[in-house]
Design an enzyme around this catalytic site. Structure first.
Site, PDB file in Angstrom:
ATOM      1  N   LYS A   7       0.838  -1.199   0.000  1.00 50.81           N
ATOM      2  CA  LYS A   7       0.000   0.000   0.000  1.00 50.81           C
ATOM      3  C   LYS A   7       0.871   1.246   0.000  1.00 50.81           C
ATOM      4  CE  LYS A   7      -0.942   2.023   3.641  1.00 50.81           C
ATOM      5  NZ  LYS A   7      -1.314   2.409   5.021  1.00 50.81           N
ATOM      6  N   SER A   8       1.915   1.253   0.819  1.00 45.29           N
ATOM      7  CA  SER A   8       2.764   2.436   0.935  1.00 45.29           C
ATOM      8  C   SER A   8       3.417   2.778  -0.391  1.00 45.29           C
ATOM      9  CB  SER A   8       3.842   2.199   1.999  1.00 45.29           C
ATOM     10  OG  SER A   8       3.262   1.967   3.260  1.00 45.29           O
ATOM     11  N   ARG A  40       2.246   6.072  -2.923  1.00 40.33           N
ATOM     12  CA  ARG A  40       3.288   7.040  -3.289  1.00 40.33           C
ATOM     13  C   ARG A  40       3.489   7.070  -4.802  1.00 40.33           C
ATOM     14  NH1 ARG A  40       4.248   5.633   1.824  1.00 40.33           N
ATOM     15  NH2 ARG A  40       5.441   6.994   3.239  1.00 40.33           N
ATOM     16  N   GLY A  63      -4.498   7.176   6.101  1.00 47.33           N
ATOM     17  CA  GLY A  63      -3.556   8.225   6.439  1.00 47.33           C
ATOM     18  C   GLY A  63      -2.834   8.771   5.225  1.00 47.33           C
ATOM     19  N   ARG A  83      -7.802  11.904  13.613  1.00 48.14           N
ATOM     20  CA  ARG A  83      -6.394  11.605  13.361  1.00 48.14           C
ATOM     21  C   ARG A  83      -5.599  12.881  13.094  1.00 48.14           C
ATOM     22  NH1 ARG A  83      -5.594   6.533   9.507  1.00 48.14           N
ATOM     23  NH2 ARG A  83      -3.506   6.710  10.435  1.00 48.14           N
ATOM     24  N   SER A 115       3.605  11.299  13.282  1.00 54.76           N
ATOM     25  CA  SER A 115       3.526  10.522  12.043  1.00 54.76           C
ATOM     26  C   SER A 115       4.583  10.992  11.056  1.00 54.76           C
ATOM     27  CB  SER A 115       2.147  10.667  11.394  1.00 54.76           C
ATOM     28  OG  SER A 115       2.114  10.004  10.150  1.00 54.76           O
ATOM     29  N   SER A 116       5.363  10.042  10.542  1.00 53.10           N
ATOM     30  CA  SER A 116       6.336  10.366   9.499  1.00 53.10           C
ATOM     31  C   SER A 116       5.633  10.803   8.222  1.00 53.10           C
ATOM     32  CB  SER A 116       7.214   9.148   9.210  1.00 53.10           C
ATOM     33  OG  SER A 116       6.449   8.100   8.621  1.00 53.10           O
ATOM     34  N   GLN A 117       4.337  10.487   8.089  1.00 54.62           N
ATOM     35  CA  GLN A 117       3.603  10.881   6.885  1.00 54.62           C
ATOM     36  C   GLN A 117       3.545  12.393   6.715  1.00 54.62           C
ATOM     37  OE1 GLN A 117      -0.226   8.967   7.059  1.00 54.62           O
ATOM     38  NE2 GLN A 117       0.584   6.956   6.522  1.00 54.62           N
ATOM     39  N   GLU A 162       4.109  -0.186  12.690  1.00 50.11           N
ATOM     40  CA  GLU A 162       2.959  -0.889  12.114  1.00 50.11           C
ATOM     41  C   GLU A 162       3.018  -2.393  12.368  1.00 50.11           C
ATOM     42  OE1 GLU A 162       4.178  -1.422   7.463  1.00 50.11           O
ATOM     43  OE2 GLU A 162       3.900   0.599   8.218  1.00 50.11           O
TER      44      GLU A 162
END
Length: 457
Positions: free
Chosen positions: A30-31, A35, A109, A137, A183-185, A331
């Site tokens: 998914k990540s 991206r 997210g 969130r 969050s690193s996001q 995660e």
């Protein structure tokens, strides 16, 4: 996506009646998929995303980009790269981004954080809304950072969803400070769109420990693969500072790796039952946090080998407790906690206070649900302390969190009578999980029950 049969409100988690021996083909990351979609949408020319994950989160991302004007054509094709990556592929055709439109982020997210910077480049207003949990969130740091860089955002002062980005067709960019401790996001969100900002961006993290650094490294590597110039702390730059130079992104042929974090429950099955699970196409080099499973599950009693067939993981049936800092791979915590509850000694999972702000408060949820089955879990300031106990059957609640559902299934391998509430939530990143699970237990060695990297349901 094809229709799948309705799942029961309470799904009986299968009890393993012997050792597990199976090959499990895990769908795409998914990540990486989300991206890749963002970078392809912002490129100066069309590109391909091959072997994409088909799940709720990736479909939300694709639908959101389409709503802003991007063309995404779903095809079956051969690879021009000669790497055997044919099959399911999405052709992404960039276009002038525009509104007005509404984006449904669900509880993803990556969608709620990666797309507001993209929306600043649109001509017109883009409204962001989502599931009730998405309102809770953290998003305020992204909103304030975008305002510093020149964006106009109407959020009624909430610093959270729902909100509207008043797109002006461009964003000035520049230098911004941000606390990405939750969050690193937050960092990845600004970096992904930065090549399109007039001045690029310089992001300075000014908080405490930055969680999930592998995900930021993933963002940087994918930006560079798309032709962006990125200066990072790892490249000798200042600590916790990333700089992206403005410039055109190239349309690339991007192949999505299997989602290594989603391989976790299947590897756990081998560890718990003393069996062997093979995961094809496990990369020898990757930025995915899930690669840490090779080390962590080996320390907990298994062994693994990277072969031409993929990662071959073998358990002994004995599970040892572990004291581990999971700050970079948070995660993985639910699955590790599930295994630790079945171990022969105490485990301490540290560095994951930020999980209280994920799809649900994962630390509170794991404590409540494992203890509800007779376990002994205590929350600490930054993690969990798990003392193994004889457990019993019961309902394992998921809180609409896909990793809670798979954690419950892992416990159910060794504890009779575990019922997973809303196992369908696994569709967020792992379509057809219940069938994959039962196929694994049946020794389905050809992966026929699995939606291969994006090619299934």
């Amino acid at each position: 996506m094809t229709e799948t049969p309705a799942l029961p409100a309470l799904w009986p988690a299968p009890l393993a009646d012997g050792t597990v021996h199976a090959t499990v083909t895990v769908p795409g990351s998914k990540s990486v998929t989300n991206r890749a979609l963002v970078l392809a949408a912002l490129a100066a020319e069309p590109g391909w995303v091959r072997r994409p994950l088909r799940s709720r989160d990736s479909q939300l991302m694709a639908d959101a980009l389409r709503a802003m004007g991007v063309g995404i054509e779903e095809t079956v094709s051969s690879s021009s790269a000669g790497d055997g990556a044919g099959g399911e592929a999405w052709r992404v055709i960039p276009a002038a981004l525009h509104g007005p439109t509404t984006v449904d982020v669900g509880n993803a997210g990556t969608v709620m954080r990666f797309l507001p910077p993209v929306a600043t480049l649109a001509d017109g207003d883009i409204r962001f809304d989502g599931d009730p949990r998405s309102y809770e969130r953290p998003l305020g740091q992204v909103i304030s950072a975008l305002r510093t860089l020149g964006a106009r955002i109407d959020d009624d002062g909430r610093g959270a969803l729902p909100m509207t980005v008043l797109g002006g067709g461009a964003l000035e960019g520049g230098t911004v400070e941000i606390d990405a401790g939750n969050s690193s996001q937050f960092v990845s969100a600004l970096l992904l769109s930065a090549p399109r900002f007039n001045q690029g961006v310089e992001v300075r993290h000014v908080g405490g420990n930055l969680p999930s650094m592998p995900h930021i490294r993933m963002t940087v590597e994918m930006l560079r693969a798309a032709g962006a110039q990125v200066d990072t702390p790892e490249a000798g730059g200042e600590k916790d500072v990333w700089r992206v130079t403005p410039g055109a992104l190239l349309g690339r042929d991007m192949v999505v790796e299997p989602d290594l974090s989603n391989a976790q429950p299947f590897l756990a099955a081998a560890l718990i039952t003393g069996g062997t699970v093979t995961v094809p196409d496990w990369p020898r080099r990757t930025t995915q946090p899930g690669d840490a499973l090779r080390r962590i599950f080996t320390e907990m009693g298994g062994s693994c080998e990277l072969t031409d067939a993929g990662l071959v993981f073998t358990g002994t049936g004995k599970i040892h407790g572990i004291d581990v800092d999971l700050s970079e791979v948070g995660e993985l915590t639910p699955g590790i906690a599930a295994v630790a509850a079945l171990a022969d000694s105490e485990s301490v999972l540290r560095g994951v206070a930020h999980l209280r702000l994920h799809e649900t408060d994962r630390l509170a949820a794991l404590t409540k649900e494992i203890n509800g089955l007779g376990g002994d879990v205590t929350e600490t300031a930054d993690g969990l302390r798990i003392r193994p106990r004889q457990m019993r059957g019961g309902v394992f609640h998921t809180y609409d969190d896909h990793r809670m559902a798979t954690a419950g299934a892992v416990i159910g391998l060794a504890v009779e009578g575990v019922q997973i509430e809303n196992v369908a939530t696994t569709a967020k990143t792992l379509p057809d999980f219940p069938k994959m699970w039962t196929d694994m237990l049946a020794g389905d060695a050809d992966g026929s029950g699995v939606p291969g990297a994006g090619a299934g349901a």
